[in-house]
Design a protein around this motif. Structure first.
Motif, PDB file in Angstrom:
ATOM      1  N   VAL A   1      -4.861 -60.240  34.460  1.00 45.58           N
ATOM      2  CA  VAL A   1      -6.096 -59.458  34.433  1.00 45.58           C
ATOM      3  C   VAL A   1      -5.926 -58.165  35.229  1.00 45.58           C
ATOM      4  CG1 VAL A   1      -8.516 -59.427  35.113  1.00 45.58           C
ATOM      5  CG2 VAL A   1      -7.555 -61.492  34.093  1.00 45.58           C
ATOM      6  N   LYS A   2      -5.227 -58.234  36.357  1.00 50.11           N
ATOM      7  CA  LYS A   2      -5.012 -57.045  37.192  1.00 50.11           C
ATOM      8  C   LYS A   2      -4.288 -55.959  36.404  1.00 50.11           C
ATOM      9  CE  LYS A   2      -2.820 -55.507  41.487  1.00 50.11           C
ATOM     10  NZ  LYS A   2      -1.963 -55.901  42.633  1.00 50.11           N
ATOM     11  N   ASP A   3      -3.260 -56.347  35.644  1.00 53.99           N
ATOM     12  CA  ASP A   3      -2.504 -55.368  34.844  1.00 53.99           C
ATOM     13  C   ASP A   3      -3.403 -54.726  33.792  1.00 53.99           C
ATOM     14  OD1 ASP A   3       0.256 -55.931  35.934  1.00 53.99           O
ATOM     15  OD2 ASP A   3      -0.245 -57.921  35.176  1.00 53.99           O
ATOM     16  N   VAL A   4      -4.241 -55.541  33.162  1.00 50.36           N
ATOM     17  CA  VAL A   4      -5.146 -55.019  32.132  1.00 50.36           C
ATOM     18  C   VAL A   4      -6.122 -54.013  32.741  1.00 50.36           C
ATOM     19  CG1 VAL A   4      -6.994 -55.634  30.524  1.00 50.36           C
ATOM     20  CG2 VAL A   4      -4.956 -57.085  30.692  1.00 50.36           C
ATOM     21  N   ARG A   5      -6.670 -54.343  33.891  1.00 45.63           N
ATOM     22  CA  ARG A   5      -7.633 -53.442  34.528  1.00 45.63           C
ATOM     23  C   ARG A   5      -6.992 -52.135  34.977  1.00 45.63           C
ATOM     24  NH1 ARG A   5     -10.772 -58.246  37.869  1.00 45.63           N
ATOM     25  NH2 ARG A   5     -12.137 -58.884  36.133  1.00 45.63           N
ATOM     26  N   GLU A   6      -5.754 -52.194  35.409  1.00 47.96           N
ATOM     27  CA  GLU A   6      -5.039 -50.962  35.795  1.00 47.96           C
ATOM     28  C   GLU A   6      -4.833 -50.061  34.582  1.00 47.96           C
ATOM     29  OE1 GLU A   6      -1.432 -52.060  37.731  1.00 47.96           O
ATOM     30  OE2 GLU A   6      -2.404 -52.691  39.598  1.00 47.96           O
ATOM     31  N   VAL A   7      -4.489 -50.664  33.449  1.00 46.47           N
ATOM     32  CA  VAL A   7      -4.304 -49.894  32.216  1.00 46.47           C
ATOM     33  C   VAL A   7      -5.622 -49.230  31.814  1.00 46.47           C
ATOM     34  CG1 VAL A   7      -3.876 -50.083  29.737  1.00 46.47           C
ATOM     35  CG2 VAL A   7      -2.372 -51.251  31.354  1.00 46.47           C
ATOM     36  N   ILE A   8      -6.712 -49.985  31.889  1.00 50.79           N
ATOM     37  CA  ILE A   8      -8.022 -49.455  31.497  1.00 50.79           C
ATOM     38  C   ILE A   8      -8.440 -48.314  32.421  1.00 50.79           C
ATOM     39  CG2 ILE A   8     -10.474 -50.007  31.301  1.00 50.79           C
ATOM     40  CD1 ILE A   8      -9.604 -52.837  30.406  1.00 50.79           C
ATOM     41  N   LEU A   9      -8.191 -48.457  33.729  1.00 59.70           N
ATOM     42  CA  LEU A   9      -8.532 -47.399  34.689  1.00 59.70           C
ATOM     43  C   LEU A   9      -7.784 -46.112  34.375  1.00 59.70           C
ATOM     44  CD1 LEU A   9      -9.942 -46.461  37.277  1.00 59.70           C
ATOM     45  CD2 LEU A   9      -8.013 -47.408  38.581  1.00 59.70           C
ATOM     46  N   LYS A  10      -6.480 -46.218  34.124  1.00 64.70           N
ATOM     47  CA  LYS A  10      -5.679 -45.033  33.804  1.00 64.70           C
ATOM     48  C   LYS A  10      -6.095 -44.448  32.460  1.00 64.70           C
ATOM     49  CE  LYS A  10      -1.665 -46.474  36.528  1.00 64.70           C
ATOM     50  NZ  LYS A  10      -0.249 -46.909  36.490  1.00 64.70           N
ATOM     51  N   ALA A  11      -6.459 -45.319  31.518  1.00 60.76           N
ATOM     52  CA  ALA A  11      -6.908 -44.845  30.204  1.00 60.76           C
ATOM     53  C   ALA A  11      -8.203 -44.047  30.332  1.00 60.76           C
ATOM     54  CB  ALA A  11      -7.104 -46.025  29.259  1.00 60.76           C
ATOM     55  N   SER A  12      -9.103 -44.503  31.212  1.00 62.04           N
ATOM     56  CA  SER A  12     -10.365 -43.785  31.446  1.00 62.04           C
ATOM     57  C   SER A  12     -10.096 -42.398  32.013  1.00 62.04           C
ATOM     58  CB  SER A  12     -11.243 -44.585  32.410  1.00 62.04           C
ATOM     59  OG  SER A  12     -11.568 -45.846  31.883  1.00 62.04           O
ATOM     60  N   GLN A  13      -9.132 -42.316  32.915  1.00 65.93           N
ATOM     61  CA  GLN A  13      -8.787 -41.025  33.519  1.00 65.93           C
ATOM     62  C   GLN A  13      -8.173 -40.081  32.486  1.00 65.93           C
ATOM     63  OE1 GLN A  13      -6.239 -42.429  36.665  1.00 65.93           O
ATOM     64  NE2 GLN A  13      -7.949 -42.935  38.034  1.00 65.93           N
ATOM     65  N   ARG A  14      -7.319 -40.608  31.620  1.00 63.11           N
ATOM     66  CA  ARG A  14      -6.702 -39.775  30.583  1.00 63.11           C
ATOM     67  C   ARG A  14      -7.761 -39.277  29.594  1.00 63.11           C
ATOM     68  NH1 ARG A  14      -3.208 -44.221  30.064  1.00 63.11           N
ATOM     69  NH2 ARG A  14      -1.297 -44.033  31.301  1.00 63.11           N
ATOM     70  N   LEU A  15      -8.725 -40.136  29.309  1.00 62.27           N
ATOM     71  CA  LEU A  15      -9.745 -39.802  28.320  1.00 62.27           C
ATOM     72  C   LEU A  15     -10.551 -38.576  28.747  1.00 62.27           C
ATOM     73  CD1 LEU A  15     -10.678 -40.887  25.586  1.00 62.27           C
ATOM     74  CD2 LEU A  15     -12.386 -42.263  26.785  1.00 62.27           C
ATOM     75  N   LYS A  16     -10.680 -38.384  30.047  1.00 59.94           N
ATOM     76  CA  LYS A  16     -11.411 -37.208  30.555  1.00 59.94           C
ATOM     77  C   LYS A  16     -10.722 -35.907  30.174  1.00 59.94           C
ATOM     78  CE  LYS A  16     -13.359 -39.744  34.485  1.00 59.94           C
ATOM     79  NZ  LYS A  16     -13.355 -39.887  35.970  1.00 59.94           N
ATOM     80  N   SER A  17      -9.404 -35.987  29.996  1.00 58.38           N
ATOM     81  CA  SER A  17      -8.657 -34.792  29.596  1.00 58.38           C
ATOM     82  C   SER A  17      -8.401 -34.767  28.084  1.00 58.38           C
ATOM     83  CB  SER A  17      -7.327 -34.725  30.343  1.00 58.38           C
ATOM     84  OG  SER A  17      -6.540 -35.874  30.064  1.00 58.38           O
ATOM     85  N   GLY A  18      -9.087 -35.656  27.372  1.00 62.91           N
ATOM     86  CA  GLY A  18      -8.993 -35.653  25.912  1.00 62.91           C
ATOM     87  C   GLY A  18      -7.836 -36.443  25.338  1.00 62.91           C
TER      88      GLY A  18
END
Length: 439
Positions: free
Chosen positions: A91-108
């Motif tokens: 679960v920790k790995d999944v949440r880290e991926v989602i957090l980084k994905a959210s940050q990338r999404l801000k830059s499109g």
């Protein structure tokens, strides 16, 4: 984006790479099979052309291209590609991926998360993906060899499109073999020839990886003669040692095979039943699981047409427990051929189902006074057991009596068939309860 495919630089040493990796499709046109997904007008071809993708679960046997399609989608979609193995990630790995994905999404920039063997994720791991998939934070691509309706929770499954991949046909496997010989640099450089391509096709089971690994292993064992490498049937035997039966004891193949096994016995085909039995045993299925199914089958499908059937099935289970493999295959073979060959009736099975349905639907289940037990004087005085007629006191050990609740005249649940032992039961019951068999 991470480099998804190995470099195509001809100067790079590729000898360390498996053949399957060296010739992995780089475009949708290089994929073998799966025309229903990648052919003209098919969903994945359309999505790749438009570069628009939704979350997907690829479900299919090993070696059908699930990982390759995920890599191609990431390439076409121009996303950041992250790959997790459900065996290793938590679960920790999944949440880290989602957090980084959210940050990338801000830059499109969107993120494609590929989870291999997604069926191995537990509920909490799958639940961790829900919000991110639903809100488009990530594009999820899952790969599974098992029926996702069994292994992927319904909430996550409803947010994904499931695409089923098919095993390759013999023609497609043969085309893949020829493609490898023509396109792989190492095989071409060695002048590689395959003596018996039909043998390779026969051992593949429609699995591209299996056939390519077989070529790869045989190539490494082969000696170069007259400037060429000849891959013979004997060489493939040495490389593979033994063909592994495609069978996942917890997956769809497990359920499909036991279904074919039971239906073959029900259809009175002992030869087909032995074939499916052999497949299960060769694949390492627990023989006690098979023996338990025989006990169920003996009552459900043979029933009173052959009253010995359940006795044999129970004895077989005991024999399997005591003896074990490989010898217990003989006991199973005997039981399977007997059960397949003997007369069949599901009358008892249908009867209990009908009775259970009536009880569940609210039928009167109160025991009439004359059938009640009267172990004490008080209960006898209350009328318990009063009026009961003891059948053994009457001719032929039978007396017309009502054994249903007072509000029910009678119901017929059991209708014996006209084969085997049941034919005798049918004739006897018609004499005793003629009103139930009136046409």
């Amino acid at each position: 984006m991470n480099e998804l495919f190995p470099s195509s630089d001809p100067k790079q040493d590729k000898s360390y790479q498996p053949l399957a990796e060296r010739i992995r499709p780089r475009t949708i046109d290089e994929i073998f099979g799966q025309e229903h997904l990648v052919g003209d007008g098919a969903p994945l071809r359309v999505f790749m052309k438009r570069k628009q993708f939704h979350s997907i679960i690829f479900w299919g046997p090993p070696g059908t291209g699930k990982t390759t399609l995920a890599l191609l989608i990431a390439e076409y979609a121009d996303t950041d590609f992250i790959r997790l193995s459900a065996v290793e990630a938590g679960v920790k790995d999944v949440r880290e991926v989602i957090l980084k994905a959210s940050q990338r999404l801000k830059s499109g920039k969107r993120t494609l998360l590929f989870i291999d063997e997604i069926h191995r994720f537990n509920k909490s791991q799958q639940d961790a993906l829900l919000h991110a998939v639903e809100n488009g934070i990530i594009i999820l691509i899952g790969a599974t060899t098992e029926n996702p309706s069994f292994e992927v929770n319904s909430a996550l499954l409803s947010r994904c499109q499931v695409y089923k991949l098919k095993s390759l046909t013999d023609e497609q496997v043969l085309s893949l073999i020829n493609h490898a010989l023509e396109k792989d640099e190492l095989l071409k450089a060695a002048g590689t020839e395959i003596e018996d391509k039909d043998f390779l096709v026969s051992i593949s089971g429609g699995d591209a990886r299996t056939v390519l690994n077989a070529i790869d292993l045989a190539f490494k064992l082969a000696e170069k003669k007259d400037g060429k490498v000849n891959l013979t049937k004997d060489l493939f035997h040495k490389a593979l040692q033994q063909k592994t039966t495609i069978y996942d004891k917890k997956g769809e193949e497990h359920y499909d095979t036991i279904s074919a096994f039971i239906k073959s016995m029900r259809g009175s085909d002992p030869d087909a039943a032995l074939f499916w039995l052999a497949k299960m045993l060769e694949a390492g299925e627990d023989p006690k699981f098979i023996a338990r199914r025989l006990i169920i089958f003996a009552s459900e499908d043979v029933g009173n047409a052959d009253t010995y059937a359940v006795t044999l099935a129970v004895s077989t289970f005991k024999a399997v427990e005591v003896i074990g493999m490989p010898e217990c295959r003989i006991n199973l073979g005997q039981a399977v051929t007997y059960l397949a060959a003997c007369p069949k009736s599901n009358a008892a099975y249908l009867g209990i189902n009908k009775a259970m349905a009536d009880v569940k639907s609210g039928s009167d289940v109160s025991v009439p006074m004359h059938l009640r037990n009267a172990p004490t004087k008080f209960m006898k005085n209350e009328g318990y057991g009063k009026g009961y007629q003891y059948p053994h006191d009457f001719p032929f050990h039978f007396v017309q009596e009502s054994y249903f609740p007072d509000s029910i005249k009678y119901k017929q649940y059991y209708v014996p068939g006209e084969f085997g032992k049941e034919k005798v039961f049918l004739e006897r019951l018609k004499l005793m309860w003629p009103e139930r068999f009136e046409e």
